[in-house]
Design a protein around this motif. Structure first.
Motif, PDB file in Angstrom:
ATOM      1  N   MET A   1       0.843  -1.180   0.000  1.00  0.00           N
ATOM      2  CA  MET A   1       0.000   0.000   0.000  1.00  0.00           C
ATOM      3  C   MET A   1       0.885   1.239   0.000  1.00  0.00           C
ATOM      4  SD  MET A   1      -2.992   1.041   2.741  1.00  0.00           S
ATOM      5  CE  MET A   1      -3.900  -0.449   2.434  1.00  0.00           C
ATOM      6  N   THR A   2       0.565   2.218  -0.829  1.00  0.00           N
ATOM      7  CA  THR A   2       1.360   3.432  -0.889  1.00  0.00           C
ATOM      8  C   THR A   2       0.867   4.434   0.139  1.00  0.00           C
ATOM      9  OG1 THR A   2      -0.081   4.408  -2.546  1.00  0.00           O
ATOM     10  CG2 THR A   2       1.788   3.114  -3.359  1.00  0.00           C
ATOM     11  N   ASP A   3       1.660   5.485   0.347  1.00  0.00           N
ATOM     12  CA  ASP A   3       1.310   6.509   1.331  1.00  0.00           C
ATOM     13  C   ASP A   3      -0.039   7.144   1.067  1.00  0.00           C
ATOM     14  OD1 ASP A   3       4.677   7.808   1.722  1.00  0.00           O
ATOM     15  OD2 ASP A   3       3.694   6.061   2.589  1.00  0.00           O
ATOM     16  N   ASN A   4      -0.435   7.244  -0.204  1.00  0.00           N
ATOM     17  CA  ASN A   4      -1.679   7.933  -0.523  1.00  0.00           C
ATOM     18  C   ASN A   4      -2.844   6.988  -0.766  1.00  0.00           C
ATOM     19  OD1 ASN A   4      -0.850   6.921  -2.976  1.00  0.00           O
ATOM     20  ND2 ASN A   4      -1.222   8.791  -4.119  1.00  0.00           N
ATOM     21  N   ALA A   5      -2.683   5.719  -0.467  1.00  0.00           N
ATOM     22  CA  ALA A   5      -3.755   4.770  -0.727  1.00  0.00           C
ATOM     23  C   ALA A   5      -4.803   4.807   0.374  1.00  0.00           C
ATOM     24  CB  ALA A   5      -3.189   3.364  -0.862  1.00  0.00           C
ATOM     25  N   PHE A   6      -6.034   4.829  -0.046  1.00  0.00           N
ATOM     26  CA  PHE A   6      -7.158   4.728   0.866  1.00  0.00           C
ATOM     27  C   PHE A   6      -7.824   3.385   0.605  1.00  0.00           C
ATOM     28  CE2 PHE A   6      -6.482   9.245   0.490  1.00  0.00           C
ATOM     29  CZ  PHE A   6      -6.668   9.695   1.781  1.00  0.00           C
ATOM     30  N   THR A   7      -8.383   2.806   1.635  1.00  0.00           N
ATOM     31  CA  THR A   7      -9.120   1.564   1.463  1.00  0.00           C
ATOM     32  C   THR A   7     -10.580   1.819   1.796  1.00  0.00           C
ATOM     33  OG1 THR A   7      -8.593   0.835   3.697  1.00  0.00           O
ATOM     34  CG2 THR A   7      -7.152   0.064   1.936  1.00  0.00           C
ATOM     35  N   ALA A  17     -16.986   2.955   4.535  1.00  0.00           N
ATOM     36  CA  ALA A  17     -16.048   3.737   5.333  1.00  0.00           C
ATOM     37  C   ALA A  17     -14.772   3.898   4.515  1.00  0.00           C
ATOM     38  CB  ALA A  17     -15.746   3.034   6.651  1.00  0.00           C
ATOM     39  N   VAL A  18     -14.131   5.047   4.626  1.00  0.00           N
ATOM     40  CA  VAL A  18     -12.863   5.314   3.954  1.00  0.00           C
ATOM     41  C   VAL A  18     -11.779   5.360   5.032  1.00  0.00           C
ATOM     42  CG1 VAL A  18     -11.558   6.920   2.512  1.00  0.00           C
ATOM     43  CG2 VAL A  18     -14.021   6.631   2.141  1.00  0.00           C
ATOM     44  N   LEU A  19     -10.767   4.508   4.860  1.00  0.00           N
ATOM     45  CA  LEU A  19      -9.659   4.427   5.817  1.00  0.00           C
ATOM     46  C   LEU A  19      -8.377   4.884   5.143  1.00  0.00           C
ATOM     47  CD1 LEU A  19     -10.472   0.866   7.206  1.00  0.00           C
ATOM     48  CD2 LEU A  19     -11.323   3.061   8.028  1.00  0.00           C
ATOM     49  N   GLN A  22      -2.954   4.293   7.260  1.00  0.00           N
ATOM     50  CA  GLN A  22      -2.682   3.805   8.613  1.00  0.00           C
ATOM     51  C   GLN A  22      -3.910   3.132   9.231  1.00  0.00           C
ATOM     52  OE1 GLN A  22      -1.714   7.142   7.703  1.00  0.00           O
ATOM     53  NE2 GLN A  22       0.193   6.153   7.112  1.00  0.00           N
ATOM     54  N   GLY A  23      -4.986   3.017   8.452  1.00  0.00           N
ATOM     55  CA  GLY A  23      -6.206   2.369   8.926  1.00  0.00           C
ATOM     56  C   GLY A  23      -7.130   3.265   9.727  1.00  0.00           C
TER      57      GLY A  23
END
Length: 80
Positions: A1-7, A17-19, A22-23
């Motif tokens: 996962m990159t620094d700018n990735a959201f899950t 939910a958008v994380l 760092q979760g």
């Protein structure tokens, strides 16, 4: 996962939910008609929810197409 990735964490058929990387919960995506809207959230030091707040407050109400694309969401919401 990159620094700018959201899950995205599905909550039901019309909300996710958008994380951040760092979760941490930074907002929600809500389907309204044929589009999804990002709803930013933040938290106080006591853990109380602040609707429209948090690190992505400037992205509050950003619109996304249906179906959702995690890469597009990450690129659009990434601060800076």
């Amino acid at each position: 996962m990159t620094d700018n990735a959201f899950t995205l964490q599905p909550l039901n058929d019309t909300a996710c939910a958008v994380l951040d990387a760092q979760g941490r919960h930074v907002g929600n995506l809500k389907r309204i008609g044929a589009v999804w809207k990002f709803k930013a959230v933040g938290y106080t030091a006591r853990g109380e929810l602040v609707p429209g707040g948090g690190p992505l407050t400037e992205r509050h109400n950003t619109v996304f197409a249906d179906p959702l694309d995690a890469a597009e969401i990450s690129a659009t919401l990434h601060p800076g």
